[in-house]
Write a protein that holds these residues in place. Structure first.
Motif, PDB file in Angstrom:
ATOM      1  N   LEU A 108       0.833  -1.208   0.000  1.00  0.00           N
ATOM      2  CA  LEU A 108       0.000   0.000   0.000  1.00  0.00           C
ATOM      3  C   LEU A 108       0.862   1.251   0.000  1.00  0.00           C
ATOM      4  O   LEU A 108       0.611   2.194  -0.771  1.00  0.00           O
ATOM      5  N   TRP A 109       1.879   1.278   0.852  1.00  0.00           N
ATOM      6  CA  TRP A 109       2.761   2.440   0.886  1.00  0.00           C
ATOM      7  C   TRP A 109       3.507   2.607  -0.435  1.00  0.00           C
ATOM      8  O   TRP A 109       3.757   3.734  -0.886  1.00  0.00           O
ATOM      9  N   MET A 110       3.854   1.509  -1.067  1.00  0.00           N
ATOM     10  CA  MET A 110       4.557   1.596  -2.348  1.00  0.00           C
ATOM     11  C   MET A 110       3.687   2.239  -3.422  1.00  0.00           C
ATOM     12  O   MET A 110       4.155   3.088  -4.186  1.00  0.00           O
ATOM     13  N   THR A 111       2.421   1.837  -3.491  1.00  0.00           N
ATOM     14  CA  THR A 111       1.550   2.407  -4.522  1.00  0.00           C
ATOM     15  C   THR A 111       1.219   3.871  -4.230  1.00  0.00           C
ATOM     16  O   THR A 111       1.082   4.679  -5.144  1.00  0.00           O
ATOM     17  N   VAL A 112       1.130   4.223  -2.952  1.00  0.00           N
ATOM     18  CA  VAL A 112       0.854   5.615  -2.585  1.00  0.00           C
ATOM     19  C   VAL A 112       2.058   6.507  -2.862  1.00  0.00           C
ATOM     20  O   VAL A 112       1.910   7.657  -3.299  1.00  0.00           O
ATOM     21  N   LEU A 113       3.255   5.985  -2.653  1.00  0.00           N
ATOM     22  CA  LEU A 113       4.468   6.793  -2.775  1.00  0.00           C
ATOM     23  C   LEU A 113       5.133   6.684  -4.144  1.00  0.00           C
ATOM     24  O   LEU A 113       6.170   7.306  -4.373  1.00  0.00           O
ATOM     25  N   ASN A 114       4.553   5.918  -5.037  1.00  0.00           N
ATOM     26  CA  ASN A 114       5.134   5.773  -6.373  1.00  0.00           C
ATOM     27  C   ASN A 114       4.869   7.034  -7.193  1.00  0.00           C
ATOM     28  O   ASN A 114       3.717   7.416  -7.398  1.00  0.00           O
ATOM     29  N   PRO A 115       5.914   7.709  -7.694  1.00  0.00           N
ATOM     30  CA  PRO A 115       5.697   8.948  -8.453  1.00  0.00           C
ATOM     31  C   PRO A 115       4.933   8.732  -9.752  1.00  0.00           C
ATOM     32  O   PRO A 115       4.232   9.636 -10.208  1.00  0.00           O
TER      33      PRO A 115
ATOM     34  N   LEU B 261       7.975   2.838 -14.624  1.00  0.00           N
ATOM     35  CA  LEU B 261       6.826   2.497 -13.786  1.00  0.00           C
ATOM     36  C   LEU B 261       7.219   2.368 -12.319  1.00  0.00           C
ATOM     37  O   LEU B 261       6.538   2.890 -11.428  1.00  0.00           O
ATOM     38  N   THR B 262       8.302   1.671 -12.064  1.00  0.00           N
ATOM     39  CA  THR B 262       8.658   1.344 -10.677  1.00  0.00           C
ATOM     40  C   THR B 262       9.614   2.349 -10.051  1.00  0.00           C
ATOM     41  O   THR B 262       9.738   2.394  -8.823  1.00  0.00           O
TER      42      THR B 262
ATOM     43  N   ILE C 167       0.715  -5.236  -9.872  1.00  0.00           N
ATOM     44  CA  ILE C 167       1.289  -6.574  -9.702  1.00  0.00           C
ATOM     45  C   ILE C 167       2.748  -6.465  -9.283  1.00  0.00           C
ATOM     46  O   ILE C 167       3.215  -7.185  -8.386  1.00  0.00           O
ATOM     47  N   LEU C 168       3.483  -5.564  -9.913  1.00  0.00           N
ATOM     48  CA  LEU C 168       4.888  -5.372  -9.567  1.00  0.00           C
ATOM     49  C   LEU C 168       5.039  -4.886  -8.129  1.00  0.00           C
ATOM     50  O   LEU C 168       5.983  -5.272  -7.426  1.00  0.00           O
ATOM     51  N   HIS C 169       4.117  -4.038  -7.685  1.00  0.00           N
ATOM     52  CA  HIS C 169       4.152  -3.596  -6.287  1.00  0.00           C
ATOM     53  C   HIS C 169       3.998  -4.781  -5.337  1.00  0.00           C
ATOM     54  O   HIS C 169       4.704  -4.884  -4.323  1.00  0.00           O
ATOM     55  N   ILE C 170       3.072  -5.668  -5.659  1.00  0.00           N
ATOM     56  CA  ILE C 170       2.824  -6.822  -4.788  1.00  0.00           C
ATOM     57  C   ILE C 170       4.011  -7.778  -4.793  1.00  0.00           C
ATOM     58  O   ILE C 170       4.418  -8.296  -3.742  1.00  0.00           O
ATOM     59  N   LEU C 171       4.588  -8.014  -5.968  1.00  0.00           N
ATOM     60  CA  LEU C 171       5.743  -8.907  -6.051  1.00  0.00           C
ATOM     61  C   LEU C 171       6.953  -8.331  -5.321  1.00  0.00           C
ATOM     62  O   LEU C 171       7.755  -9.075  -4.739  1.00  0.00           O
ATOM     63  N   ALA C 172       7.096  -7.019  -5.351  1.00  0.00           N
ATOM     64  CA  ALA C 172       8.262  -6.376  -4.734  1.00  0.00           C
ATOM     65  C   ALA C 172       8.094  -6.151  -3.240  1.00  0.00           C
ATOM     66  O   ALA C 172       9.092  -6.030  -2.513  1.00  0.00           O
ATOM     67  N   ALA C 173       6.856  -6.084  -2.764  1.00  0.00           N
ATOM     68  CA  ALA C 173       6.587  -5.682  -1.379  1.00  0.00           C
ATOM     69  C   ALA C 173       7.340  -6.506  -0.333  1.00  0.00           C
ATOM     70  O   ALA C 173       7.889  -5.934   0.622  1.00  0.00           O
TER      71      ALA C 173
END
Length: 663
Positions: free
Chosen positions: A168-175, A336-337, A397-403
């Protein structure tokens, strides 16, 4: 390569059923939250995400790509205010390449807002609200994208795990999310539909049959969840046919179990139910789409077929750019990431193999998601025309795999941190033990984390406020000027208006600014250089290779004009009798009140109006009345520098009408 973090199995709150597979023991006891606490937590998170993306939409004041407006808002404006509203419908809409479902969302919003605002507020305020409205609507979908990313991660890793919170934090903080999620791209809606469909997908279909004797689609709520998933997926495919690649990847591993662990729970009856539901749900969505397109276009048509025909069979996609085969690997996924790229790559790699720290179901889900990413990237890499937006649905999906790996790298269990502190006090600097994903944690690598977050913040601020802002602010200037000069023409009803002068001529690369969704008033007539593809030519023909659209012809440098571009075009085409097709559909040789262009064309304009015989006869005296900074850089040399508005001076003269009648 980082070690695999210990992952707790999903709880009963998650929809995935892990059966009897045991999870690794952790040093910290895990207390499962009460279901009412979980429910309240979900509500609070969703509310905060709505507020966050609402603010995101309001702060975003820059231009990214034309499709944000011309594939959504222009047809939506036409739906809401009629064919004579001045909306610019590009060739894709004239040849039915796009589904009407996406713009219909914004068209309904426009219609409802106009019905309310026109009765309560003056036109200027109504236009201000209508300009912001689409992004505010899109902010709802953006928040849902964040929410379902978190929820899918929770379904996989369990609601007692810290990994979903990391996702969740990754998707919120992703530019990239900040920059694109609230824009009205069809890709943005596609991304939300995809991650929501993946959340509702019955992942019991990839579990080990030994862990649960019951057929997956006979489990309570699984069949209903499957139907929701298929409906969302079908809409995503209709919006963007390439989305089918994701679902082909999911279905391939689900049915074949290629690389998956355990025995398949899918028997003949389950497979028949799956096929039946795909046909029924897909047909229902297709029927709605066909009816919507019939109402919009006026006849029966099937946009996905037209899209495939023009872009693949006729090779028209290449007309808009050709990228190397490795574009998505070397640029797409990194963009993207951004700062999460190393963790995403580790997550993709680790997901392709089994892990002792994961349950069979968790491992199979991650393998399926990883396969969907790799298969889509691999397939799209074959196609010549590539854009980062085309793989945007893969970002959640990449956010979930990386989390899990982001969590492991930046945290340590609180108990381990205390032990490490004690050890260091005694003079030893032993590395802490491998962390689990549950229980209280302490941050580590804080400097790296601060640098990562600072870079993300700087990127988000620059892209949302300072990279190509003039493309939007110039439209605000023109609309404000129109409100000042023509206060009696501020209506959205084109039937009540008298024809006004050509208010603005855009001598910019085509689609460099929004159009009617921001210009608003039908009486505010404007036209611009176009870039229609060579629909009349055959793929690979010499005629297609030599084809130049209006923007190309304007920016073609001429040796006869001392290497300047534009002068010959203005003399021979713009005011040479051939006319210029405008965004509003008008033709002619009118002299505009304002000319809009990037500062690089100023020399060409002065040469034409001050030195060229035909230009001097027009009586134009250029006066710079507005300019706006448009970013520190631009990959397109034609768009570099400030965006400028010149007053032609024609409409301020006593003999203005006589001059206009000559040309």
């Amino acid at each position: 390569m980082p070690d695999e973090p210990a992952i707790s199995k999903p709880t009963e709150a998650g929809r995935a059923n892990t059966g009897d597979v045991k999870t690794p023991k952790t040093s910290t006891p895990v207390t499962r939250p009460h279901r009412h606490v979980v429910s309240a937590q979900v509500y609070d998170v969703l509310t905060l995400l709505f507020v966050f993306r609402f603010i995101n939409a309001l702060i975003l004041r820059t231009f990214f790509q034309p499709d944000e407006y011309f594939q959504a808002l222009e047809p939506a404006w036409s739906m809401a205010f009629g064919d004579q509203s001045g909306a610019w419908l590009t060739w894709e809409w004239q040849h039915q390449l796009r589904s009407s479902l996406h713009p219909a969302i914004f068209g309904l919003a426009y219609k409802a807002a106009h019905w309310i605002l026109s009765a309560l507020f003056p036109p200027a305020f109504e236009m201000f609200v209508l300009e912001a409205l689409p992004k505010l609507v899109q902010s709802v979908f953006a928040a849902l994208c964040d929410f379902y990313t978190w929820q899918l991660a929770t379904s996989i890793f369990g609601d007692e795990s810290n990994v979903p919170w990391t996702a969740l934090w990754m998707t919120v903080l992703n530019p990239w999310q900040w920059y694109c999620s609230t824009r009205t791209f069809s890709n943005s809606l596609e991304t939300t539909l995809t991650i929501a469909a993946l959340y509702y997908w019955p992942w019991d279909l990839v579990q080990d049959a030994k862990s649960n004797k019951q057929e997956p689609l006979q489990v309570k709520d699984n069949l209903g969840s499957l139907r929701v998933s298929l409906i969302l997926a079908a809409v995503a495919v209709l919006l963007r046919p390439t989305n089918l690649l994701i679902w082909l990847g999911v279905l391939t591993l689900t049915v074949t179990r290629l690389t998956l662990d355990g025995e398949s729970p899918i028997n003949r009856s389950t497979l028949l139910v799956l096929v039946k539901e795909i046909i029924v749900c897909g047909s229902a969505v297709l029927a709605v789409s066909l009816i919507s397109d019939r109402l919009y276009f006026g006849y029966w048509t099937f946009p996905p077929y037209k899209w495939l025909y023009f872009n693949i069979s006729q090779s028209l996609a290449v007309f808009y750019g050709h990228m190397p085969w490795h574009y998505y690997l070397s640029q797409g996924i990194p963009l993207l990431t951004t700062t999460f790229l190393p963790f995403a790559l580790v997550g993709l790699y680790k997901a392709t193999s089994s892990s002792q720290t994961l349950t069979v179901l968790q491992s199979n889900i991650l393998k399926t998601l990883s396969f969907a990413v790799l298969s889509m990237v691999g397939t799209l890499s074959i196609i010549s025309h590539k854009e980062v937006r085309f793989i945007y649905p893969l970002l959640p999906i990449l956010h979930i795999l990386a989390a899990p790996y982001v969590f492991k790298f930046f945290t340590i269990p609180a108990t381990s941190a205390t032990a490490a502190t004690t050890t260091q006090t005694k003079g030893n600097a032993a590395a802490p033990s491998s962390p689990t994903t549950t229980g209280p944690v302490t941050l580590r690598h804080k400097i790296s984390l601060a640098n990562l977050l600072s870079l993300n913040l700087l990127l988000a601020i620059y892209l949302s406020l300072f990279h190509q802002p003039a493309a939007l602010s110039v439209i605000t200037f023109l609309r404000t000027e129109f409100e000042r000069i023509h206060p009696d023409s501020l209506s959205l009803d084109s039937s009540l208006l008298q024809k006004q002068e050509l208010f603005a001529l855009f001598l910019t690369p085509c689609h460099s600014t929004p159009w009617r969704s921001h210009l608003a008033y039908p009486a505010l007539r404007a036209r611009a250089l176009t870039c229609e593809p060579p629909l009349h030519t055959q793929p690979g023909s010499e005629e297609r290779r030599d084809y130049m659209d209006e923007a190309d012809r304007f920016y073609k440098k001429s040796e006869e004009e001392d290497g300047l571009y534009g002068v010959e075009f203005l003399r021979e085409e713009m005011w040479g009798g051939d006319g210029l097709t405008s965004g509003g559909g008008a033709q002619g040789e009118e002299i505009p009140r304002y000319i809009v262009g990037f500062e690089g064309i100023e020399e060409s304009l002065k040469k034409f109006f001050e030195e060229d015989k035909k230009g001097k006869e027009m009586g134009v005296e250029l006066n710079k009345v507005w300019e706006g900074w448009n970013g520190a850089f631009n990959e397109d040399w034609r768009r570099r520098g400030k965006l400028v508005v010149w007053d032609t001076g024609v409409y301020d003269e006593v003999v203005a009408e006589q001059k206009r009648s000559v040309f």
